[in-house]
Design a protein around this motif. Structure first.
Motif, short mmCIF file in Angstrom:
data_model
loop_
_atom_site.label_atom_id
_atom_site.label_comp_id
_atom_site.label_asym_id
_atom_site.label_seq_id
_atom_site.Cartn_x
_atom_site.Cartn_y
_atom_site.Cartn_z
N ARG A 59 75.59 5.51 99.73
CA ARG A 59 74.21 5.09 99.48
C ARG A 59 73.73 4.15 100.57
O ARG A 59 72.57 4.23 101.01
N ALA A 60 74.60 3.27 101.04
CA ALA A 60 74.21 2.30 102.06
C ALA A 60 73.82 2.96 103.37
O ALA A 60 72.92 2.47 104.07
N ALA A 65 83.53 2.30 95.72
CA ALA A 65 83.15 1.75 97.02
C ALA A 65 82.61 2.83 97.93
O ALA A 65 81.59 2.65 98.61
N ARG A 66 83.26 3.98 97.97
CA ARG A 66 82.82 5.05 98.87
C ARG A 66 81.48 5.63 98.42
O ARG A 66 80.65 6.01 99.26
N SER A 75 72.62 6.02 103.70
CA SER A 75 71.51 6.95 103.48
C SER A 75 70.22 6.40 104.10
O SER A 75 69.98 5.19 104.05
N PRO A 76 69.38 7.24 104.71
CA PRO A 76 69.41 8.71 104.74
C PRO A 76 70.33 9.31 105.79
O PRO A 76 70.32 10.52 106.00
N GLY A 77 71.11 8.49 106.47
CA GLY A 77 72.11 9.04 107.37
C GLY A 77 73.19 9.74 106.58
O GLY A 77 73.31 9.58 105.37
N PRO A 78 74.02 10.54 107.25
CA PRO A 78 75.06 11.30 106.55
C PRO A 78 76.18 10.42 106.05
O PRO A 78 76.56 9.44 106.70
N ALA A 79 76.71 10.78 104.90
CA ALA A 79 77.88 10.09 104.35
C ALA A 79 79.14 10.66 104.99
O ALA A 79 79.09 11.65 105.73
N GLY A 102 75.84 -8.31 102.05
CA GLY A 102 75.64 -9.06 103.29
C GLY A 102 74.90 -8.25 104.34
O GLY A 102 74.65 -7.05 104.18
N PRO A 103 74.55 -8.89 105.46
CA PRO A 103 73.77 -8.22 106.51
C PRO A 103 74.52 -7.09 107.19
O PRO A 103 73.90 -6.21 107.79
N GLN A 104 75.84 -7.08 107.13
CA GLN A 104 76.61 -6.03 107.78
C GLN A 104 76.36 -4.66 107.17
O GLN A 104 76.62 -3.63 107.81
N ARG A 105 75.86 -4.63 105.92
CA ARG A 105 75.53 -3.35 105.30
C ARG A 105 74.57 -2.54 106.16
O ARG A 105 74.67 -1.31 106.25
#
Length: 207
Positions: free
Chosen positions: A79-80, A73-74, A82-86, A156-159
């Motif tokens: 990936r979700a 999950a993490r 990205s390109p922001g920081p994990a 879902g859209p919350q991603r």
């Protein structure tokens, strides 16, 4: 203004991902650090995934399976966003995405669920869909429910609103409740503003 605690109530998967958290002193705590810790966490949270069914008795094997699902999950959360920081907690050692997907899908398949329509007799009551589990194995039911929670969230859209909090010491993921939200909760925002102020003061003193 909604904070992380308000938002998280709607997404049980954030409970699982959030078992990796900061300790307030720059380190990271793991709420699933061993079978006993996992048992305590399941006693508090499993109902949000599996309903009122009794959670399985945890052992080393179940602990390892739950940890593997959390890692998957993490990795997919990273990936979700990205390109922001994990999240800084594990950005350097994430499970490969193809492995994360395979593990997640295999766990979800442990308990095929049949949708059942329920329509209360009360006037104006809407019809509801409730899942019907097809396995008597509580371990399979739990692991599949955890995996489905991840799948439901990421599909879902919350991603699109998922972020990793970048406040000092924080390692949480959160869902943005409004367009200007930068941190998972108010205390993180306060800590980030103090850090920025300190950096400006130090920079000014050096010039």
């Amino acid at each position: 203004m909604a904070n992380q605690d308000d938002t998280q109530q709607h997404w049980p998967v954030l409970d699982l991902v959030g078992t990796v958290r900061h300790d307030g002193n720059g380190g990271v705590l793991d709420d699933l650090a061993g079978p006993d810790a996992t048992a305590a966490w399941l006693a508090e949270h499993a109902e949000r995934f599996t309903g009122p069914a009794e959670p399985p008795a945890p052992d080393a094997d179940l602990h390892a399976e739950v940890i593997a699902l959390r890692r998957a999950a993490r990795a997919l959360f990273a990936r979700a966003v990205s390109p922001g920081p994990a999240s800084r907690a594990d950005a350097h050692r994430l499970m490969p995405v193809d492995e994360a997907l395979a593990r997640l899908n295999a766990a979800a398949a442990l308990d095929p669920v049949t949708p059942q329509l329920d329509w209360p007799a009360a006037p104006d009551a809407p019809p509801l869909v409730r899942p019907l589990s097809s396995t008597p194995d509580p371990r399979a039911r739990l692991l599949a429910a955890l995996a489905r929670a991840v799948i439901d969230f990421l599909s879902g859209p919350q991603r699109e609103h998922l972020r990793a909090c970048q406040a000092p010491r924080c390692v949480r993921y959160f869902v943005k409740a409004h367009g200007r939200q930068e941190w998972c909760k108010t205390s993180c925002g306060n800590r980030a503003r103090v850090a920025r102020h300190y950096d400006r003061q130090r920079t000014g003193a050096e010039t």
